[in-house]
Design an enzyme around this catalytic site. Structure first.
Site, PDB file in Angstrom:
ATOM      1  N   TYR A 193      14.570  -0.358   8.610  1.00 61.24           N
ATOM      2  CA  TYR A 193      15.137  -1.479   7.869  1.00 61.24           C
ATOM      3  C   TYR A 193      16.585  -1.775   8.225  1.00 61.24           C
ATOM      4  O   TYR A 193      17.429  -1.954   7.349  1.00 61.24           O
ATOM      5  CB  TYR A 193      14.957  -1.260   6.359  1.00 61.24           C
ATOM      6  CG  TYR A 193      13.499  -1.371   5.973  1.00 61.24           C
ATOM      7  CD1 TYR A 193      12.865  -2.601   5.963  1.00 61.24           C
ATOM      8  CD2 TYR A 193      12.743  -0.240   5.685  1.00 61.24           C
ATOM      9  CE1 TYR A 193      11.515  -2.716   5.665  1.00 61.24           C
ATOM     10  CE2 TYR A 193      11.391  -0.338   5.380  1.00 61.24           C
ATOM     11  CZ  TYR A 193      10.790  -1.588   5.375  1.00 61.24           C
ATOM     12  OH  TYR A 193       9.462  -1.695   5.081  1.00 61.24           O
ATOM     13  N   TYR A 205       5.138  -0.754  -4.440  1.00 61.05           N
ATOM     14  CA  TYR A 205       5.369  -0.418  -3.035  1.00 61.05           C
ATOM     15  C   TYR A 205       4.406   0.693  -2.636  1.00 61.05           C
ATOM     16  O   TYR A 205       4.333   1.731  -3.307  1.00 61.05           O
ATOM     17  CB  TYR A 205       6.823   0.040  -2.789  1.00 61.05           C
ATOM     18  CG  TYR A 205       7.038   0.409  -1.341  1.00 61.05           C
ATOM     19  CD1 TYR A 205       7.191  -0.580  -0.375  1.00 61.05           C
ATOM     20  CD2 TYR A 205       7.024   1.739  -0.926  1.00 61.05           C
ATOM     21  CE1 TYR A 205       7.331  -0.248   0.968  1.00 61.05           C
ATOM     22  CE2 TYR A 205       7.173   2.075   0.411  1.00 61.05           C
ATOM     23  CZ  TYR A 205       7.319   1.081   1.355  1.00 61.05           C
ATOM     24  OH  TYR A 205       7.447   1.412   2.679  1.00 61.05           O
ATOM     25  N   ASP A 210      -1.262   5.938  -6.766  1.00 61.65           N
ATOM     26  CA  ASP A 210      -0.390   6.282  -5.633  1.00 61.65           C
ATOM     27  C   ASP A 210       0.729   7.183  -6.164  1.00 61.65           C
ATOM     28  O   ASP A 210       1.720   6.710  -6.707  1.00 61.65           O
ATOM     29  CB  ASP A 210       0.163   4.999  -5.003  1.00 61.65           C
ATOM     30  CG  ASP A 210       1.130   5.288  -3.861  1.00 61.65           C
ATOM     31  OD1 ASP A 210       1.537   6.458  -3.695  1.00 61.65           O
ATOM     32  OD2 ASP A 210       1.502   4.336  -3.147  1.00 61.65           O
ATOM     33  N   LYS A 223       5.027  12.540   0.885  1.00 60.08           N
ATOM     34  CA  LYS A 223       6.453  12.837   0.731  1.00 60.08           C
ATOM     35  C   LYS A 223       6.760  14.317   0.553  1.00 60.08           C
ATOM     36  O   LYS A 223       6.893  15.038   1.524  1.00 60.08           O
ATOM     37  CB  LYS A 223       7.032  12.008  -0.429  1.00 60.08           C
ATOM     38  CG  LYS A 223       7.180  10.539  -0.055  1.00 60.08           C
ATOM     39  CD  LYS A 223       8.065   9.818  -1.002  1.00 60.08           C
ATOM     40  CE  LYS A 223       8.216   8.347  -0.678  1.00 60.08           C
ATOM     41  NZ  LYS A 223       9.138   8.068   0.419  1.00 60.08           N
TER      42      LYS A 223
HETATM   43  C1  LIG Z   1       4.714   5.074  -3.718  1.00 59.75           C
HETATM   44  C2  LIG Z   1       4.732   5.115  -2.222  1.00 59.75           C
HETATM   45  N1  LIG Z   1       3.592   4.936  -1.553  1.00 59.75           N
HETATM   46  C3  LIG Z   1       3.542   4.991  -0.210  1.00 59.75           C
HETATM   47  C4  LIG Z   1       4.687   5.216   0.532  1.00 59.75           C
HETATM   48  C5  LIG Z   1       4.610   5.274   2.041  1.00 59.75           C
HETATM   49  O1  LIG Z   1       4.770   6.574   2.484  1.00 59.75           O
HETATM   50  P1  LIG Z   1       5.228   6.866   4.020  1.00 59.75           P
HETATM   51  O2  LIG Z   1       6.628   6.338   4.129  1.00 59.75           O
HETATM   52  O3  LIG Z   1       5.121   8.341   4.148  1.00 59.75           O
HETATM   53  O4  LIG Z   1       4.270   6.143   4.889  1.00 59.75           O
HETATM   54  C6  LIG Z   1       5.895   5.395  -0.132  1.00 59.75           C
HETATM   55  C7  LIG Z   1       7.141   5.610   0.648  1.00 59.75           C
HETATM   56  O5  LIG Z   1       8.232   5.344   0.212  1.00 59.75           O
HETATM   57  C8  LIG Z   1       5.926   5.338  -1.547  1.00 59.75           C
HETATM   58  O6  LIG Z   1       7.064   5.497  -2.231  1.00 59.75           O
END
Ligand SMILES: Cc1ncc(COP(=O)(O)O)c(C=O)c1O
Length: 433
Positions: free
Chosen positions: A20, A148, A249, A278
């Site tokens: 970004y 997100y 998620d 993460k």
């Molecule tokens: C809630 C959520 N889902 C998915 C992702 C994507 O994960 P990655 O960056 O490991 O692809 C993130 C990353 O910030 C996230 O915060």
């Protein structure tokens, strides 16, 4: 500065993409030398207290002997082997742990390589599930605004088109259905009226919906919003009523951040599919997991394809699984709940001093996550420079100065993070009018 140092800076600026930021006029990148505990040490000599856990991942701090040992002892056995036709102890042990710790009913685990991929996997599982049941019409996703879920194509299609940063790809993304973002926040009084728009959308679209996907309790990159657990409880009920799968998620929230092991526990529900990533490896290596119910796995396996159609090269990587096992062990051995509660208390106590500042719109804290929302967007380059000069690492975006430090942070280190924010607020040139 040595020639080597300036060469790293210059070559990086000219050739290396960073997330970004522009390739022709990039934000500065600071050169990291080492990291230890809560400190990131720059080649230029500064020692920074990490307020970000390297984007929610470094749960126990940097350079932890327990995690280092897990990787080095696995390294001498096998660093990587294909997962098609082979299995190994680190992966089996990890899946055993995830099945036993996660909300009830999530018994089958697909291990992949990053958060975005685990979301792709979750969405594909939902679509393949309905296809296997002869209901191929159920192929869309529903989600909420301000979400997100990652940067790959299917994940982008369920990110908020504006705050999720992916508006530019609008004409090539799957057309999914967006409900308003939850509006009743975590500590506010609940009212059933909150669910009216979502209930209407379920009634209208359920025949085409494969799944509803949401970040439980904490909407991260889409606004750092903490919403009411009853929202999640009601989503579970709507999914049951309308025969729609529920994907949680938990990539950012999973494994302790919010004060529960999984954020779904605030609502005492189990999703049908759950994504983790993460901090799964304590921030050491990229690894993610998509958990699902036996019913979903069996339906897919009995369907037309007789298997789930996904299989990444680095699936179940032994090094990553080993360090994930060590990280989960460390979390459970430590009194993580007290650690998170303590960080929450420190944040609440020390952030109060910023609440009356003209530049501050809102301060919120949940578990070990703290957000200072400002009225104006930050100028990342100038405010970041200030933070580095103050000896801290905080990476704000938009109007959000937020922190989720490693759990080993001390009160003095938290106050240093907050002091750095306090001393940034009066500077007009750190904010964009
Ligand atoms: C809630 C959520 N889902 C998915 C992702 C994507 O994960 P990655 O960056 O490991 O692809 C993130 C990353 O910030 C996230 O915060």
């Amino acid at each position: 500065m040595t020639n080597k140092y300036t060469d790293i800076i210059n070559f990086d600026k000219n050739h290396v993409w960073h997330p970004y930021t522009s390739m022709s006029n990039p934000l500065p990148s600071y050169v990291v030398d080492t990291a230890e505990g809560v400190h990131i040490n720059l080649k230029s000599g500064e020692k920074l207290i990490d307020g970000m856990s390297s984007w929610w991942s470094v749960l126990h701090g940097y350079n932890r002997p327990e995690l280092n040992n897990a990787i080095t002892s696995q390294l001498s056995k096998v660093a990587h082997v294909m997962f098609g036709g082979f299995t190994h102890e680190p992966a089996v042990e990890l899946v055993r742990k995830l099945v036993s710790l996660s909300p009830e009913g999530l018994d089958k685990v697909f291990i992949s390589d990053s958060g975005s991929v685990s979301v792709e996997v979750a969405m594909k599982m939902a679509i393949q599930y309905w296809q296997s049941k002869g209901q191929a019409n159920k192929h869309k996703m529903m989600t909420v605004r301000n979400g997100y879920h990652g940067d790959t194509f299917a994940a982008m299609s369920v990110c908020d088109p504006v705050t999720g940063m992916h508006q530019i790809f609008d004409n090539v993304l799957m057309k999914n259905i967006f409900a308003p973002a939850p509006s009743i926040m975590f500590d506010e009084l609940w009212h059933e009226r909150e669910m009216e728009p979502l209930t209407a959308l379920f009634a209208e679209h359920h025949q085409e919906l494969a799944a509803f996907i949401i970040e439980p309790i904490v909407q991260g990159t889409g606004g750092m919003r903490f919403y009411h657990p009853n929202y999640i409880k009601s989503v579970r009920a709507l999914c049951d009523q309308y025969n729609v799968l529920f994907i949680a998620d938990e990539i950012a929230t999973g494994l302790g951040r919010t004060g529960k092991l999984f954020a779904c526990e605030w609502a005492e529900i189990s999703p049908d599919i759950m994504c983790l990533g993460k901090t799964l490896t304590g921030g050491y290596l990229s690894l993610a997991a998509t958990l699902c119910s036996t019913e979903i796995a069996e339906t897919i396996s009995n369907g037309e394809a007789s298997c789930f159609m996904h299989g990444p090269t680095f699936m179940g990587n032994p090094l990553a699984c080993s360090v994930a096992n060590a990280s989960i062990d460390l979390l459970l051995q430590n009194d993580w709940q007290s650690q998170v509660k303590q960080i929450e208390t420190w944040f609440k106590q020390h952030l109060i001093q910023l609440a009356e500042h003209d530049r501050v719109n809102n301060i919120r804290v949940l578990g070990s996550i703290a957000v200072v929302e400002t009225h104006q967007a930050v100028n990342v380059a100038t405010i970041q420079k200030h933070f580095v000069e103050q000896g801290v690492w905080i990476r704000p975006f938009g109007k959000l100065i937020y922190m989720m430090p490693p759990l080993v942070i001390s009160e003095a280190q938290i106050t240093a993070l907050i002091k750095a924010i306090a001393t940034a607020l009066p500077h007009d040139d750190y904010f964009i009018e």
